[in-house]
Design an enzyme around this catalytic site. Structure first.
Site, PDB file in Angstrom:
ATOM      1  N   ARG A 165     -27.899  -4.590  -2.288  1.00 51.92           N
ATOM      2  CA  ARG A 165     -28.097  -4.938  -3.711  1.00 51.92           C
ATOM      3  C   ARG A 165     -29.580  -5.179  -4.016  1.00 51.92           C
ATOM      4  O   ARG A 165     -29.933  -6.070  -4.800  1.00 51.92           O
ATOM      5  CB  ARG A 165     -27.295  -6.194  -4.085  1.00 51.92           C
ATOM      6  N   SER A 237     -19.324  -8.612  -9.797  1.00 55.05           N
ATOM      7  CA  SER A 237     -19.739  -9.732  -8.933  1.00 55.05           C
ATOM      8  C   SER A 237     -20.863 -10.520  -9.583  1.00 55.05           C
ATOM      9  O   SER A 237     -21.870  -9.944  -9.984  1.00 55.05           O
ATOM     10  CB  SER A 237     -20.226  -9.201  -7.587  1.00 55.05           C
ATOM     11  N   GLU A 333     -26.265 -12.143  -8.626  1.00 58.84           N
ATOM     12  CA  GLU A 333     -26.358 -10.702  -8.418  1.00 58.84           C
ATOM     13  C   GLU A 333     -26.922  -9.997  -9.657  1.00 58.84           C
ATOM     14  O   GLU A 333     -27.828  -9.188  -9.544  1.00 58.84           O
ATOM     15  CB  GLU A 333     -24.973 -10.169  -8.024  1.00 58.84           C
TER      16      GLU A 333
HETATM   17  N1  EPU Z   1     -11.786 -13.063  -1.080  1.00 61.90           N
HETATM   18  C1  EPU Z   1     -11.278 -14.320  -1.309  1.00 61.90           C
HETATM   19  N2  EPU Z   1     -10.955 -14.678  -2.582  1.00 61.90           N
HETATM   20  C2  EPU Z   1     -11.077 -13.831  -3.634  1.00 61.90           C
HETATM   21  C3  EPU Z   1     -11.549 -12.512  -3.408  1.00 61.90           C
HETATM   22  C4  EPU Z   1     -11.912 -12.154  -2.115  1.00 61.90           C
HETATM   23  O1  EPU Z   1     -11.172 -15.114  -0.387  1.00 61.90           O
HETATM   24  O2  EPU Z   1     -10.783 -14.241  -4.761  1.00 61.90           O
HETATM   25  C5  EPU Z   1     -12.220 -12.695   0.279  1.00 61.90           C
HETATM   26  C6  EPU Z   1     -11.205 -11.860   1.005  1.00 61.90           C
HETATM   27  O3  EPU Z   1     -11.107 -12.394   2.295  1.00 61.90           O
HETATM   28  C7  EPU Z   1     -11.823 -10.491   1.119  1.00 61.90           C
HETATM   29  C8  EPU Z   1     -13.308 -10.791   1.008  1.00 61.90           C
HETATM   30  O4  EPU Z   1     -13.427 -11.976   0.216  1.00 61.90           O
HETATM   31  O5  EPU Z   1     -11.544  -9.931   2.362  1.00 61.90           O
HETATM   32  C9  EPU Z   1     -14.094  -9.671   0.344  1.00 61.90           C
HETATM   33  O6  EPU Z   1     -13.523  -9.399  -0.941  1.00 61.90           O
HETATM   34  P1  EPU Z   1     -13.623  -7.936  -1.578  1.00 61.90           P
HETATM   35  O7  EPU Z   1     -13.213  -6.900  -0.605  1.00 61.90           O
HETATM   36  O8  EPU Z   1     -12.930  -7.975  -2.901  1.00 61.90           O
HETATM   37  O9  EPU Z   1     -15.170  -7.713  -1.777  1.00 61.90           O
HETATM   38  P2  EPU Z   1     -16.321  -8.668  -2.292  1.00 61.90           P
HETATM   39  O10 EPU Z   1     -17.191  -9.007  -1.141  1.00 61.90           O
HETATM   40  O11 EPU Z   1     -15.764  -9.794  -3.090  1.00 61.90           O
HETATM   41  C10 EPU Z   1     -17.915  -6.610  -2.716  1.00 61.90           C
HETATM   42  C11 EPU Z   1     -18.856  -6.158  -3.793  1.00 61.90           C
HETATM   43  C12 EPU Z   1     -18.080  -5.535  -4.944  1.00 61.90           C
HETATM   44  C13 EPU Z   1     -17.325  -4.345  -4.398  1.00 61.90           C
HETATM   45  C14 EPU Z   1     -16.373  -4.819  -3.283  1.00 61.90           C
HETATM   46  C15 EPU Z   1     -15.664  -3.670  -2.608  1.00 61.90           C
HETATM   47  C16 EPU Z   1     -20.826  -7.625  -3.709  1.00 61.90           C
HETATM   48  C17 EPU Z   1     -21.557  -8.744  -4.358  1.00 61.90           C
HETATM   49  N3  EPU Z   1     -19.658  -7.292  -4.277  1.00 61.90           N
HETATM   50  O12 EPU Z   1     -17.103  -7.656  -3.277  1.00 61.90           O
HETATM   51  O13 EPU Z   1     -19.023  -5.088  -5.907  1.00 61.90           O
HETATM   52  O14 EPU Z   1     -16.570  -3.694  -5.413  1.00 61.90           O
HETATM   53  O15 EPU Z   1     -17.155  -5.503  -2.267  1.00 61.90           O
HETATM   54  O16 EPU Z   1     -16.575  -2.983  -1.805  1.00 61.90           O
HETATM   55  O17 EPU Z   1     -21.282  -7.077  -2.708  1.00 61.90           O
HETATM   56  C18 EPU Z   1     -20.149  -5.697  -7.919  1.00 61.90           C
HETATM   57  O18 EPU Z   1     -21.212  -5.612  -7.287  1.00 61.90           O
HETATM   58  O19 EPU Z   1     -20.142  -6.003  -9.145  1.00 61.90           O
HETATM   59  C19 EPU Z   1     -18.886  -5.461  -7.241  1.00 61.90           C
HETATM   60  C20 EPU Z   1     -17.720  -5.613  -7.861  1.00 61.90           C
END
Ligand code: EPU
Length: 356
Positions: A165, A237, A333
């Site tokens: 990012r 995010s 972010e």
């Molecule tokens: N999780 C929770 N609670 C929640 C949601 C997630 O505990 O409410 C935990 C779960 O354990 C899950 C982990 O967090 O395994 C990761 O969650 P997720 O796969 O949804 O991904 P993220 O890290 O929350 C990132 C990106 C997203 C992108 C997704 C999928 C960043 C800041 N965000 O989210 O990007 O779509 O991975 O690759 O890196 C964005 O940048 O706007 C965005 C949506």
């Protein structure tokens, strides 16, 4: 001819639907119109703010000077041999429409980046990434207008200094250039990237998923967890996933065995901010006009009638609570634009990482 509006509302031009106005607002549909806009600002000594899809910014208040909306269009194949296809894309093209168009042409490689809001020209600034793929992996070069000279310069991948990012446009080149086009390297040969656990699980029943199936699956995953900005204003995010030393991550993991860890290098590990926020009890919490989405704790939402200050105060309170519980500092972010008057928020640098 560029049309300049004065005291213009920006509420319709940011996906958080935050109220803010610009001293002046215009739309640039070509490099020539962009030069006209810059000349207008120079004559009046106005600061410039560039707006793409408005899907990764928080208007903390009104914006001084000229806001330029970039609407430069065009998607064209400009080269490639064998399987490889070089595609040049105008900065104002909608990102997801580009992904769909590329799939139709059988130009593969963008499918994991389906349904990301915003414009092509904004994609390099934060090096958009999702489901195991980052823009940097498909990126060849970009064209940008240098604000001091009005010249178009070309920057290759190394010059963009992409990180998680992150890019040179959040640092040395911040406020120095306006991206006008990007060139991507795609492929006519399908090579699905299925490492991301949630994606792999969702596609488990399909033997060799096509890029079209990968794209459709990602659209469904995103629609399930992320609110549609048209219905519930948001910027995806709200925080970056923090990257911390391996030893500190291991200590946290010992205390919280269900904390997912994503290795980055021998020294560093990435943690899901969503997990930290969720575990701290913020998921689904509403505070008047703003709140935390009930299906993805990393997404803050605007219920209407609120302000950027309301959202930033909520973000600051979440970050302080996460820091107290886990000793991990969250970083915003999206970029913050306009004057901030929230007591404990350190405004940091305009448009930059913005530490809370
Ligand atoms: N999780 C929770 N609670 C929640 C949601 C997630 O505990 O409410 C935990 C779960 O354990 C899950 C982990 O967090 O395994 C990761 O969650 P997720 O796969 O949804 O991904 P993220 O890290 O929350 C990132 C990106 C997203 C992108 C997704 C999928 C960043 C800041 N965000 O989210 O990007 O779509 O991975 O690759 O890196 C964005 O940048 O706007 C965005 C949506």
């Amino acid at each position: 001819m560029v049309n300049f509006l004065s005291r213009a509302s920006l509420q319709g031009f940011n996906t958080l639907a935050l109220p803010a106005s610009a001293d002046y607002l215009c739309t640039a549909s070509s490099v020539d119109e962009l030069r006209q806009a810059l000349a207008f600002a120079r004559q009046r000594k106005l600061p410039i703010t560039v707006l793409g899809g408005g899907s990764n910014i928080i208007f903390a208040g009104d914006v001084t000077g000229l806001v330029i909306r970039i609407a430069i269009s065009g998607i064209e194949k400009v080269g490639g041999e064998g399987d490889s296809v070089l595609v040049r894309v105008g900065a104002g093209e909608n990102w997801h429409q580009l992904v769909l168009y590329a799939l139709q042409q059988h130009w593969y490689g963008l499918e994991n980046l389906s349904l990301i809001p915003g414009c092509a020209g904004a994609a390099p600034i934060q090096n958009i990434g999702a489901y195991g793929v980052e823009l940097a992996q498909r990126f060849v070069s970009l064209e940008a207008m240098a604000l001091d000279s009005g010249d178009i310069i070309t920057l290759d991948r190394a010059a963009c200094r992409f990180g998680y990012r992150d890019s040179v446009f959040k640092h040395e080149l911040k406020g120095q250039v306006i991206i006008t086009a990007i060139t991507l390297a795609l492929s006519t040969a399908a090579n699905p990237h299925l490492d991301y656990p949630e994606l792999r699980d969702a596609l488990a029943a399909i033997d060799q998923p096509t890029p079209q199936q990968v794209s459709a699956t990602i659209c469904a995953l995103r629609q399930r967890k992320l609110p549609d900005p048209a219905e519930r204003p948001n910027v995806g995010s709200f925080f970056k996933n923090p990257v911390i030393p391996v030893a500190q991550a291991q200590q946290l993991k010992d205390k919280h065995p269900d904390l997912p860890l994503y290795p980055v290098s021998d020294q560093q590990t990435k943690l899901p901010a969503a997990w930290l926020i969720d575990r701290a009890g913020w998921k689904g919490v509403r505070r008047g006009t703003v709140g935390v989405h009930d299906r993805q704790a990393l997404v803050l939402v605007h219920f209407g009638g609120g302000s950027g200050a309301d959202l930033l105060q909520l973000a600051a309170d979440i970050a302080a609570d996460v820091a107290r519980r886990f000793n991990v500092q969250l970083e915003l972010e999206p970029a913050v634009i306009g004057a901030v008057d929230v007591g404990r928020v350190d405004r940091g640098q305009h448009n930059a990482g913005f530490r809370l």
